[in-house]
Design a protein around this motif. Sequence first.
Motif, PDB file in Angstrom:
ATOM      1  N   TYR A  49      -5.744  69.494  40.939  1.00  0.00           N
ATOM      2  CA  TYR A  49      -6.941  70.264  40.621  1.00  0.00           C
ATOM      3  C   TYR A  49      -6.787  71.608  41.325  1.00  0.00           C
ATOM      4  O   TYR A  49      -6.166  71.707  42.383  1.00  0.00           O
ATOM      5  N   TYR A  50      -7.296  72.668  40.721  1.00  0.00           N
ATOM      6  CA  TYR A  50      -7.118  74.002  41.273  1.00  0.00           C
ATOM      7  C   TYR A  50      -8.291  74.866  40.832  1.00  0.00           C
ATOM      8  O   TYR A  50      -9.067  74.496  39.954  1.00  0.00           O
ATOM      9  N   GLY A  51      -8.419  75.990  41.478  1.00  0.00           N
ATOM     10  CA  GLY A  51      -9.546  76.889  41.262  1.00  0.00           C
ATOM     11  C   GLY A  51     -10.023  77.358  42.618  1.00  0.00           C
ATOM     12  O   GLY A  51      -9.235  77.832  43.433  1.00  0.00           O
ATOM     13  N   ASP A  52     -11.319  77.195  42.902  1.00  0.00           N
ATOM     14  CA  ASP A  52     -11.858  77.580  44.210  1.00  0.00           C
ATOM     15  C   ASP A  52     -11.239  76.753  45.333  1.00  0.00           C
ATOM     16  O   ASP A  52     -11.127  77.213  46.471  1.00  0.00           O
ATOM     17  N   LEU A  53     -10.858  75.525  45.043  1.00  0.00           N
ATOM     18  CA  LEU A  53     -10.136  74.635  45.957  1.00  0.00           C
ATOM     19  C   LEU A  53      -8.963  74.056  45.185  1.00  0.00           C
ATOM     20  O   LEU A  53      -8.954  74.083  43.953  1.00  0.00           O
ATOM     21  N   SER A  54      -7.991  73.493  45.873  1.00  0.00           N
ATOM     22  CA  SER A  54      -6.879  72.873  45.155  1.00  0.00           C
ATOM     23  C   SER A  54      -6.356  71.687  45.941  1.00  0.00           C
ATOM     24  O   SER A  54      -6.557  71.581  47.151  1.00  0.00           O
ATOM     25  N   THR A 120     -10.296  73.769  37.424  1.00  0.00           N
ATOM     26  CA  THR A 120      -9.756  72.924  36.363  1.00  0.00           C
ATOM     27  C   THR A 120      -8.816  71.889  36.963  1.00  0.00           C
ATOM     28  O   THR A 120      -8.388  71.999  38.108  1.00  0.00           O
ATOM     29  N   TRP A 121      -8.502  70.878  36.155  1.00  0.00           N
ATOM     30  CA  TRP A 121      -7.564  69.840  36.576  1.00  0.00           C
ATOM     31  C   TRP A 121      -6.663  69.471  35.417  1.00  0.00           C
ATOM     32  O   TRP A 121      -7.026  69.664  34.255  1.00  0.00           O
ATOM     33  N   THR A 122      -5.497  68.949  35.755  1.00  0.00           N
ATOM     34  CA  THR A 122      -4.573  68.386  34.767  1.00  0.00           C
ATOM     35  C   THR A 122      -3.985  67.102  35.327  1.00  0.00           C
ATOM     36  O   THR A 122      -3.816  66.959  36.535  1.00  0.00           O
ATOM     37  N   LEU A 123      -3.684  66.176  34.441  1.00  0.00           N
ATOM     38  CA  LEU A 123      -3.100  64.888  34.822  1.00  0.00           C
ATOM     39  C   LEU A 123      -1.986  64.522  33.863  1.00  0.00           C
ATOM     40  O   LEU A 123      -1.971  64.955  32.714  1.00  0.00           O
TER      41      LEU A 123
END
Length: 126
Positions: A49-54, A120-123
């Motif tokens: 997950y990434y963006g304001d935090l990751s 956003t996130w990716t899996l």
Amino acid sequence: MIKKIITQVVLLTAVVSLHSCQHILDQAEEKRAQENFTSEFMGKWTGTYYGDLSGNLTVNVAKNASAEVSRSASGGTDSYWTSLIGSSFNTTVKSPQGFIIYGNLQNKAGTWEMGTAKGTWTLMKN
């Protein structure tokens, strides 16, 4: 006249009994279907997950489509249980720290929020 009434009562009783039996059979069949259900998304999914935090994101989907969502970052780990509706996350539950993911496993991506932070996130399925 009395024979006619008795015949009607017997027929009505038979119809009600058959309807009741069918209802019981329908319930038993539905229960069997639920017990035999296996989510097509069952298994371990990992990504970021990434963006304001990751950080790292792991989703473990059980046979019944319940899902444990876990995230890890430099501050430790955080997890919560939710479920899938089809391929989409049922977004009614957040982690103890307020982390929640939106999206679906069909697209293997979505968005996340935690307080005012978002991204956003990716899996990928392992």
